[in-house]
Scaffold this active site. Structure first.
Site, short mmCIF file in Angstrom:
data_model
loop_
_atom_site.label_atom_id
_atom_site.label_comp_id
_atom_site.label_asym_id
_atom_site.label_seq_id
_atom_site.Cartn_x
_atom_site.Cartn_y
_atom_site.Cartn_z
NE ARG A 3 -10.07 -2.21 -2.73
CZ ARG A 3 -9.49 -1.37 -1.86
NH1 ARG A 3 -8.39 -1.76 -1.24
NH2 ARG A 3 -9.98 -0.17 -1.62
CE1 TYR A 17 -9.36 3.42 6.74
CE2 TYR A 17 -8.50 4.81 8.50
CZ TYR A 17 -8.35 4.20 7.27
OH TYR A 17 -7.17 4.35 6.58
CE LYS A 18 -8.02 -0.26 5.23
NZ LYS A 18 -8.48 0.55 4.12
CG ASP A 65 -0.96 -2.35 7.24
OD1 ASP A 65 -2.08 -2.62 7.74
OD2 ASP A 65 -0.78 -1.37 6.50
CG PHE A 114 -1.89 1.13 1.21
CD1 PHE A 114 -3.00 1.11 0.40
CD2 PHE A 114 -1.65 2.26 1.98
CE1 PHE A 114 -3.88 2.18 0.37
CE2 PHE A 114 -2.52 3.33 1.96
CZ PHE A 114 -3.64 3.29 1.14
C1 LIG Z 1 -3.05 -1.58 4.01
C2 LIG Z 1 -3.20 -0.14 4.37
N1 LIG Z 1 -2.26 0.44 5.12
C3 LIG Z 1 -2.34 1.75 5.44
C4 LIG Z 1 -3.41 2.53 5.05
C5 LIG Z 1 -3.41 4.01 5.36
O1 LIG Z 1 -4.08 4.30 6.49
P1 LIG Z 1 -4.22 5.80 7.03
O2 LIG Z 1 -4.83 6.60 5.94
O3 LIG Z 1 -5.15 5.65 8.19
O4 LIG Z 1 -2.90 6.30 7.42
C6 LIG Z 1 -4.43 1.94 4.29
C7 LIG Z 1 -5.60 2.75 3.88
O5 LIG Z 1 -6.52 2.30 3.25
C8 LIG Z 1 -4.32 0.57 3.93
O6 LIG Z 1 -5.25 -0.03 3.19
#
Ligand SMILES: Cc1ncc(COP(=O)(O)O)c(C=O)c1O
Length: 416
Positions: free
Chosen positions: A377, A228-229, A203, A130
């Protein structure tokens, strides 16, 4: 034998039906007739969330004002939320804190790992991880604090090559790939990193709250993930952060703040880290966001991870099969792994026009998301999604594919 609507209804009426019906009732319904398959972006809203936020605003901000810090649990929320999530993460009861964004936590855990493993200074990460995780690592490297070594994918062979020079401080991996939902073997890759003298940082954004995660059992060193997911913390909810007990007191945190001081309100001149995970606290907690999150936390406290996992398996196996049976000849391919243990929270489809198809689905009442270049997705929430909804969603998907709806100019714009 093709799966039928009756099979989906039968699966919804299985032995766990009363338990899941009761859980579903603790969430607010969305628009009637709409199927929400977007828990990989933003999970459903617990019914109690608006009242929690309203109470923080009204009894807190309006009435009690600064007395709120003493009269309410505002300062304790990062710990209380973390304790509520511990079970579903397979963490010890006091191993988790909630606060900051996922990206900030990625940064500070990488920095912590570099401190713990100095003079080693290499971060190993996946090339296609990501974006924000890669950027956090690139920023650290750009500041001259580390060297970044990207691997094409996190399989044992690629990692062995990256670890071979013996200079790696931390291997930072996503438990589940955000595009095609490939779930990595956390225990095996952690062991491989550790055998080479490195730490394993995970992560869990696309697995936490969707499937059973076993942080302690897999001996992971450090972890974080989005609130939030699937965890249903609410829009922009803070992230969670985990450190194995062996690291909790091993070094100063990467960002030292007054909330992580051993005696916050003594206002001592010099920093002294608080014991355990309290040292990971930084500044004033995000009270309103935490109030919303507390509604989901109440749900997570009572969830049996094995039951959650079994429900997710049943739902995603069904979706996988329905798509393959009904849409396989129409140009989409299920790209997430077939085996549940290797699949994350969402089922992914590979389709060249995934972005436009996602927009067509949303316009027809099936809320999904897409990621470039070709991932559609379908994020399945085990506490709210039903098999019947999956049947409905796949009928819509099939009709849109048959009609070539992705070609419609209305669906060509970019979308988040
Ligand atoms: C796998 C992953 N890591 C990190 C993040 C980023 O998170 P944040 O915007 O809360 O920093 C996301 C956001 O969708 C994500 O899907």
């Amino acid at each position: 034998m093709p799966l039928t609507a009756a099979d989906c209804a039968r699966l919804d009426a299985g032995p766990d039906a009363p338990a899941f019906a009761a859980l579903r009732e603790r969430f607010a319904p969305g628009t009637p007739g709409t199927v929400y398959l977007d828990a990989n972006s933003i999970g459903p809203m617990p019914l109690a969330a608006p009242a929690r936020v309203q109470a923080a605003l009204d009894a807190g901000w309006r009435v009690a004002r600064r007395r709120s810090w003493n009269e309410f649990d505002w300062l304790d929320q990062p710990r209380a939320l973390g304790q509520a999530l511990a079970g579903v993460l397979g963490a010890g009861p006091d191993d988790v804190r909630v606060g900051e964004s996922t990206t900030v936590n990625q940064y500070r855990l990488l920095r912590l790992a570099l401190t713990l493993k100095a003079p080693r200074r290499v971060i190993v990460a996946e090339r296609d991880v990501f974006s924000s995780n890669r950027y956090a690592a690139q920023g650290i490297a750009h500041a001259g604090l580390a060297e970044l070594r990207l691997v094409p994918q996190a399989d044992a062979a690629a990692l062995a090559q990256a670890l071979a020079p013996g200079d790696v401080a931390v291997v930072a991996l996503s438990h589940v790939d955000y595009r095609h939902s490939l779930r990595l073997d956390m225990a095996a890759l952690t062991a491989q990193a550790q055998a080479a003298g490195a730490l394993a940082l995970w992560d869990l954004s696309h697995s936490a709250g969707a499937v059973a995660v076993d942080l302690r059992g897999s001996a992971a060193d450090l972890a974080l993930g989005c609130g939030y997911k699937y965890l249903c913390g609410g829009p922009g909810a803070p992230s969670f952060v985990y450190a194995h007990p062996r690291w909790q007191d091993a070094a100063w945190p990467a960002i030292c703040g007054w909330m992580g001081h051993a005696d916050t309100f003594a206002f001592e001149h010099d920093y002294r880290p608080a014991a355990g995970m309290d040292g990971f606290l930084v500044g004033t907690p995000a009270v309103l966001a935490n109030a919303a999150f507390s509604a989901a936390a109440d749900l997570w406290r009572g969830i049996d991870p094995a039951l959650l996992d079994a429900r997710h398996r049943s739902l995603t196996d069904t979706l996988d099969t329905l798509v393959a049976q009904q849409c396989g000849a129409l140009g989409v391919e299920v790209s997430s792994p077939r085996e549940h243990a290797r699949r994350g929270g969402h089922v992914a489809l590979r389709f060249a026009h995934a972005g436009a198809l996602a927009q067509a689905l949303v316009a027809h009442g099936v809320v999904v998301s897409a990621r470039k270049p070709d991932a559609l997705r379908l994020g399945v929430h085990p506490l709210t999604t039903t098999h019947a909804e999956l049947w409905q969603a796949v009928q819509v998907l099939r009709s849109l594919l048959e009609a070539g709806a992705w070609r419609d100019p209305r669906y060509q714009g970019s979308s988040v």
